[in-house]
Scaffold this active site. Structure first.
Site, mmCIF file in Angstrom:
data_model
loop_
_atom_site.group_PDB
_atom_site.id
_atom_site.type_symbol
_atom_site.label_atom_id
_atom_site.label_comp_id
_atom_site.label_asym_id
_atom_site.label_seq_id
_atom_site.Cartn_x
_atom_site.Cartn_y
_atom_site.Cartn_z
ATOM 1 N N LEU A 138 62.662 17.579 46.029
ATOM 2 C CA LEU A 138 63.120 18.923 45.675
ATOM 3 C C LEU A 138 63.789 19.501 46.914
ATOM 4 O O LEU A 138 63.246 19.413 48.013
ATOM 5 C CB LEU A 138 61.924 19.777 45.251
ATOM 6 C CG LEU A 138 62.176 21.099 44.515
ATOM 7 C CD1 LEU A 138 62.993 20.867 43.253
ATOM 8 C CD2 LEU A 138 60.848 21.753 44.154
ATOM 9 N N ASP A 139 64.983 20.072 46.764
ATOM 10 C CA ASP A 139 65.736 20.595 47.911
ATOM 11 C C ASP A 139 64.885 21.551 48.744
ATOM 12 O O ASP A 139 64.062 22.294 48.191
ATOM 13 C CB ASP A 139 66.980 21.340 47.438
ATOM 14 C CG ASP A 139 68.063 20.407 46.907
ATOM 15 O OD1 ASP A 139 67.951 19.186 47.128
ATOM 16 O OD2 ASP A 139 68.997 20.902 46.258
ATOM 17 N N PRO A 140 65.072 21.566 50.063
ATOM 18 C CA PRO A 140 64.272 22.452 50.931
ATOM 19 C C PRO A 140 64.315 23.917 50.504
ATOM 20 O O PRO A 140 63.302 24.613 50.571
ATOM 21 C CB PRO A 140 64.921 22.258 52.313
ATOM 22 C CG PRO A 140 65.486 20.881 52.263
ATOM 23 C CD PRO A 140 65.977 20.700 50.851
ATOM 24 N N GLN A 141 65.475 24.404 50.049
ATOM 25 C CA GLN A 141 65.596 25.816 49.692
ATOM 26 C C GLN A 141 65.076 26.110 48.283
ATOM 27 O O GLN A 141 64.921 27.268 47.908
ATOM 28 C CB GLN A 141 67.057 26.276 49.804
ATOM 29 C CG GLN A 141 67.600 26.310 51.217
ATOM 30 C CD GLN A 141 67.968 24.916 51.724
ATOM 31 O OE1 GLN A 141 68.292 24.023 50.930
ATOM 32 N NE2 GLN A 141 67.892 24.704 53.033
ATOM 33 N N ALA A 142 64.811 25.067 47.525
ATOM 34 C CA ALA A 142 64.301 25.247 46.168
ATOM 35 C C ALA A 142 62.789 25.457 46.197
ATOM 36 O O ALA A 142 62.099 25.060 47.139
ATOM 37 C CB ALA A 142 64.636 24.031 45.313
#
Length: 292
Positions: free
Chosen positions: A37-41
């Site tokens: 999962l993307d860091p900013q998500a």
């Protein structure tokens, strides 16, 4: 040894590996995540412990659900709000036009993986090439968008949509492609994963809750057994006469199997102990993943 799955709610600005390392430190167990999962998500990131690390792919292969913000009129080099702006286009203030564009993405579609992704080419991740300014030839992948609904309008700048999709779907790319379909450019703003492989935000726990549960001795209350994590799989039972074959991971004649159905199944021995994931080939029951 701890064996099971923790339904972790990933916070913003943590990589998936960051979460794994925190879980390893707190539980003193072998651990692995079930899909980056993307860091900013934010959102659901199931973490497998102990023998449950063997079932990560079965969770990862399940369908996903996201809530994503589509920001219109601006393209970024990463496809999300954290990249540098590289192009500008018109805004859109026509809900019917947007709904029409979204309908074209429902079903099986081909999608080009973004350069800022963890896919490996030549032993190197695409985002590593991207950071070096190197473009790499990529092949499209077939994915399935099961459902696409608008939850909130903030036109002409943006709207929020719910996406139910198959494994391998890049929401950033979907947002960009929606922009193209609208005759402009777009990128993904905020992203929340609400479901993955049967795990949902309801019932998920924060790292802070996990940190308090370990010293309090309550970790077992948070750990989801392997059998429950794979509750969608059919269950089969192996007769006592085939116990040795089962323990050794050998193929088992179907005459010793009860409850047989098609596809991968959770196999239990005569005592009710989960032995692994097996598949029948028409003659024998064969092990796919041993969990003893």
């Amino acid at each position: 040894m701890l064996n099971g799955v923790l339904n972790i709610y990933k916070p913003r600005d943590f990589t998936s590996n960051d979460v794994v390392q925190v879980v390893k430190r707190l539980t003193k167990s072998k651990a692995g995540h079930t899909g980056t999962l993307d860091p900013q998500a934010t959102g659901v990131l199931p973490i497998c412990l102990g023998r449950a690390t063997k079932i990560a792919d079965y969770i990862m292969n399940g369908d996903k659900e996201y809530i994503a913000q589509v920001v219109l009129g601006i393209a970024t080099d990463t496809g999300d709000a954290h990249g540098a702006e590289i192009a500008h286009g018109g805004l859109v203030d026509d809900k019917a036009r947007i709904q029409g564009a979204l309908s074209r993405f429902v079903g099986e579609i081909n999608q080009m993986p973004p350069m800022y992704s963890a896919i490996k080419v030549g032993g190197k991740k695409l985002y590593q090439y991207a950071r070096e300014g190197v473009m790499v030839e990529r092949k499209t992948r077939q994915i399935t968008i099961l459902q696409l609904d608008v939850l909130h309008w903030d036109l002409p700048q943006s709207f929020v949509m719910r996406v139910k999709c198959s494994k391998g779907t890049y929401i950033r790319t979907l947002c960009e492609d929606i922009g193209v379909a609208l005759g402009t450019v777009a990128h993904m703003g905020k992203l929340l994963r609400t479901e993955t492989g049967g795990f949902a935000t309801q019932g998920s726990i924060s790292l802070a809750v996990l940190e308090k549960a370990v010293p309090a001795g309550n970790l077992g209350d948070l750990l989801i057994p392997i059998e429950r994590a794979l509750a969608h799989m059919p269950k089969i039972y192996i007769a006592e006469d085939a116990q040795k074959l089962l323990i050794n991971g050998n193929k088992i004649p179907l005459e010793y199997v009860a409850g047989l159905v098609g596809g991968p199944s959770l196999a239990f021995d005569h005592t009710g102990r989960l032995a692994g994931i097996f598949h029948a080939d028409g003659v024998f029951l064969r092990p796919l993943t041993m969990l003893l």
